[in-house]
Write an enzyme that holds these catalytic residues in place. Structure first.
Site, PDB file in Angstrom:
ATOM      1  N   GLU A   1       2.024  -8.324  -2.155  1.00 47.45           N
ATOM      2  CA  GLU A   1       0.799  -8.917  -1.596  1.00 47.45           C
ATOM      3  C   GLU A   1       0.649 -10.405  -1.865  1.00 47.45           C
ATOM      4  OE1 GLU A   1       1.019  -5.986  -3.003  1.00 47.45           O
ATOM      5  OE2 GLU A   1      -0.023  -4.514  -1.762  1.00 47.45           O
TER       6      GLU A   1
ATOM      7  N   GLU B   1       1.422   1.751  -3.565  1.00 44.89           N
ATOM      8  CA  GLU B   1       0.154   2.169  -4.182  1.00 44.89           C
ATOM      9  C   GLU B   1      -0.137   3.638  -3.873  1.00 44.89           C
ATOM     10  OE1 GLU B   1      -2.042  -1.253  -2.473  1.00 44.89           O
ATOM     11  OE2 GLU B   1      -2.825  -1.515  -4.496  1.00 44.89           O
TER      12      GLU B   1
ATOM     13  N   GLY C   1       0.808  -1.222   0.000  1.00 43.68           N
ATOM     14  CA  GLY C   1       0.000   0.000   0.000  1.00 43.68           C
ATOM     15  C   GLY C   1       0.839   1.270   0.000  1.00 43.68           C
TER      16      GLY C   1
HETATM   17  N1  COA Z   1       2.265  -3.974   9.061  1.00 43.84           N
HETATM   18  C1  COA Z   1       2.373  -3.771  10.373  1.00 43.84           C
HETATM   19  N2  COA Z   1       3.561  -3.592  10.997  1.00 43.84           N
HETATM   20  C2  COA Z   1       4.656  -3.629  10.243  1.00 43.84           C
HETATM   21  C3  COA Z   1       4.632  -3.854   8.870  1.00 43.84           C
HETATM   22  C4  COA Z   1       3.348  -4.012   8.265  1.00 43.84           C
HETATM   23  N3  COA Z   1       3.185  -4.176   6.948  1.00 43.84           N
HETATM   24  N4  COA Z   1       5.891  -3.850   8.403  1.00 43.84           N
HETATM   25  C5  COA Z   1       6.697  -3.620   9.448  1.00 43.84           C
HETATM   26  N5  COA Z   1       5.952  -3.496  10.579  1.00 43.84           N
HETATM   27  C6  COA Z   1       6.424  -3.240  11.931  1.00 43.84           C
HETATM   28  C7  COA Z   1       7.172  -4.415  12.499  1.00 43.84           C
HETATM   29  O1  COA Z   1       6.292  -5.379  13.033  1.00 43.84           O
HETATM   30  C8  COA Z   1       8.010  -3.737  13.555  1.00 43.84           C
HETATM   31  O2  COA Z   1       7.198  -3.473  14.662  1.00 43.84           O
HETATM   32  P1  COA Z   1       7.720  -3.877  16.163  1.00 43.84           P
HETATM   33  O3  COA Z   1       8.976  -3.085  16.356  1.00 43.84           O
HETATM   34  O4  COA Z   1       6.591  -3.458  17.054  1.00 43.84           O
HETATM   35  O5  COA Z   1       7.975  -5.356  16.102  1.00 43.84           O
HETATM   36  C9  COA Z   1       8.343  -2.383  12.927  1.00 43.84           C
HETATM   37  O6  COA Z   1       7.353  -2.174  11.917  1.00 43.84           O
HETATM   38  C10 COA Z   1       9.708  -2.360  12.273  1.00 43.84           C
HETATM   39  O7  COA Z   1       9.755  -3.408  11.316  1.00 43.84           O
HETATM   40  P2  COA Z   1      10.969  -4.464  11.261  1.00 43.84           P
HETATM   41  O8  COA Z   1      10.516  -5.630  10.430  1.00 43.84           O
HETATM   42  O9  COA Z   1      11.475  -4.760  12.618  1.00 43.84           O
HETATM   43  O10 COA Z   1      12.064  -3.607  10.476  1.00 43.84           O
HETATM   44  P3  COA Z   1      13.227  -4.144   9.544  1.00 43.84           P
HETATM   45  O11 COA Z   1      14.064  -2.985   9.198  1.00 43.84           O
HETATM   46  O12 COA Z   1      13.887  -5.326  10.159  1.00 43.84           O
HETATM   47  O13 COA Z   1      12.494  -4.696   8.212  1.00 43.84           O
HETATM   48  C11 COA Z   1      11.010  -4.563   6.306  1.00 43.84           C
HETATM   49  C12 COA Z   1      11.852  -3.788   7.342  1.00 43.84           C
HETATM   50  C13 COA Z   1      10.270  -3.554   5.463  1.00 43.84           C
HETATM   51  C14 COA Z   1      11.916  -5.402   5.434  1.00 43.84           C
HETATM   52  C15 COA Z   1      10.027  -5.494   7.041  1.00 43.84           C
HETATM   53  O14 COA Z   1       9.391  -4.750   8.080  1.00 43.84           O
HETATM   54  C16 COA Z   1       8.920  -6.082   6.161  1.00 43.84           C
HETATM   55  O15 COA Z   1       9.188  -6.911   5.300  1.00 43.84           O
HETATM   56  N6  COA Z   1       7.659  -5.659   6.407  1.00 43.84           N
HETATM   57  C17 COA Z   1       6.490  -6.185   5.696  1.00 43.84           C
HETATM   58  C18 COA Z   1       6.258  -5.413   4.442  1.00 43.84           C
HETATM   59  C19 COA Z   1       5.089  -5.954   3.653  1.00 43.84           C
HETATM   60  O16 COA Z   1       4.987  -7.144   3.365  1.00 43.84           O
HETATM   61  N7  COA Z   1       4.180  -5.048   3.291  1.00 43.84           N
HETATM   62  C20 COA Z   1       3.044  -5.364   2.468  1.00 43.84           C
HETATM   63  C21 COA Z   1       1.803  -5.510   3.256  1.00 43.84           C
HETATM   64  S1  COA Z   1       0.484  -5.941   2.138  1.00 43.84           S
END
Ligand code: COA
Length: 256
Positions: free
Chosen positions: A132, A112, A109
């Site tokens: 997604e 998007e 998103g």
């Molecule tokens: N929704 C909710 N919370 C999210 C999130 C999401 N899509 N992506 C990251 N967060 C949160 C994590 O849970 C973490 O929270 P916490 O500290 O309370 O545990 C915080 O944001 C930091 O994320 P973290 O994963 O620890 O950071 P990172 O630098 O290690 O990794 C990413 C960064 C972007 C690689 C990883 O967070 C990720 O892959 N996120 C998912 C992205 C995704 O799939 N988005 C599409 C959704 S449809």
């Protein structure tokens, strides 16, 4: 501090995502706040361009998967899909040009949201993806329409079906971002561009944006109605039509 911050400095309004601890993962309340922020920018006298940016380590990692996965089907439809479309359409159809400044990650998103902007600038370490399908869902806030419009169907399919992240350099090559800048400079480069655009004739800029979008279908009927409405506003026929209605007599239209 609010998760969405709106400011205006002269001719440029700035909308900032500020849910830094969650890398600006988007919640239902943020969707409502984004819509309100863009409408507020449109209403603010003197504002001619909008910069969409974020605080923290990422532009946005997309939908907050914790909120979203807890919604029942009805809330998912109304508070998630419908509200998301309304917010992103408000950005895409904003009469002012919107420039997105991307850094860190623009995922799901978050990408998007950036796709709803007119122009995207990315910092060189930024990564972009619509992941997604790796979560068992599909892009739901306009990505399946706006991404192919920007990069073409084959590249959109490559990104969406593989869920792969692409680099800022690759995004620039594909036209997904207008240009790449050094890290920490996306906001200042977006502000520079916003000020350049603000120095041009505002009406021309706004009409040109509408015409370009209408050429690919975005807000086409609204744009045609707007142009026809503006064209007839100063016509003699409209004056005559209004006068005739007030005077309770048949109008005598001249066609001018
Ligand atoms: N929704 C909710 N919370 C999210 C999130 C999401 N899509 N992506 C990251 N967060 C949160 C994590 O849970 C973490 O929270 P916490 O500290 O309370 O545990 C915080 O944001 C930091 O994320 P973290 O994963 O620890 O950071 P990172 O630098 O290690 O990794 C990413 C960064 C972007 C690689 C990883 O967070 C990720 O892959 N996120 C998912 C992205 C995704 O799939 N988005 C599409 C959704 S449809």
């Amino acid at each position: 501090m609010s998760d969405i911050i709106s400011t205006a400095d002269g001719t440029v309004a700035t909308i900032t995502l500020n849910r830094q601890d969650k890398l600006n993962a988007i919640t239902p309340d943020m969707l409502l706040a984004l819509e309100e922020a863009v409408r507020q920018a449109e209403r603010t006298a003197g504002v001619r361009a909008v910069v969409l940016r974020a605080e923290g380590r990422a532009f946005s990692v997309g939908a907050d998967i914790n909120v979203w996965s807890a919604l029942n089907p009805e809330a998912f439809r109304t508070r998630w899909i419908d509200d998301g479309h309304r917010a992103f359409d408000a950005i895409a159809r904003c009469r002012l040009p919107v420039i997105a400044a991307l850094h860190g990650h623009a995922l799901g998103g978050g990408l998007e949201l950036a796709l709803a902007a007119d122009i995207r600038i990315a910092e060189e370490s930024c990564q972009l993806a619509l992941p997604e399908v790796s979560l068992g869902t599909v892009p739901g806030w306009g990505g399946t329409r706006r991404l192919p419009e920007v990069v073409g169907k084959p590249r959109a399919k490559q990104m969406i079906l593989s869920a792969a992240r692409i680099s800022a350099a690759q995004a620039e090559l594909w036209g997904l971002v207008n240009f790449v800048c050094p890290d920490s400079q996306a906001t200042s480069r977006a502000m520079d561009l916003a000020r350049d655009i603000s120095a041009r004739a505002p009406l021309s800029v706004q009409y040109a944006k509408k015409l370009i979008d209408a050429s690919t279908g975005e807000g086409l009927s609204a744009t045609l109605e707007m142009l026809a409405g503006v064209a007839t506003l100063t016509s003699e026929d409209l004056s005559e039509g209004i006068a005739a209605m007030r005077e309770k007599r048949p109008p005598l239209f001249s066609g001018a």
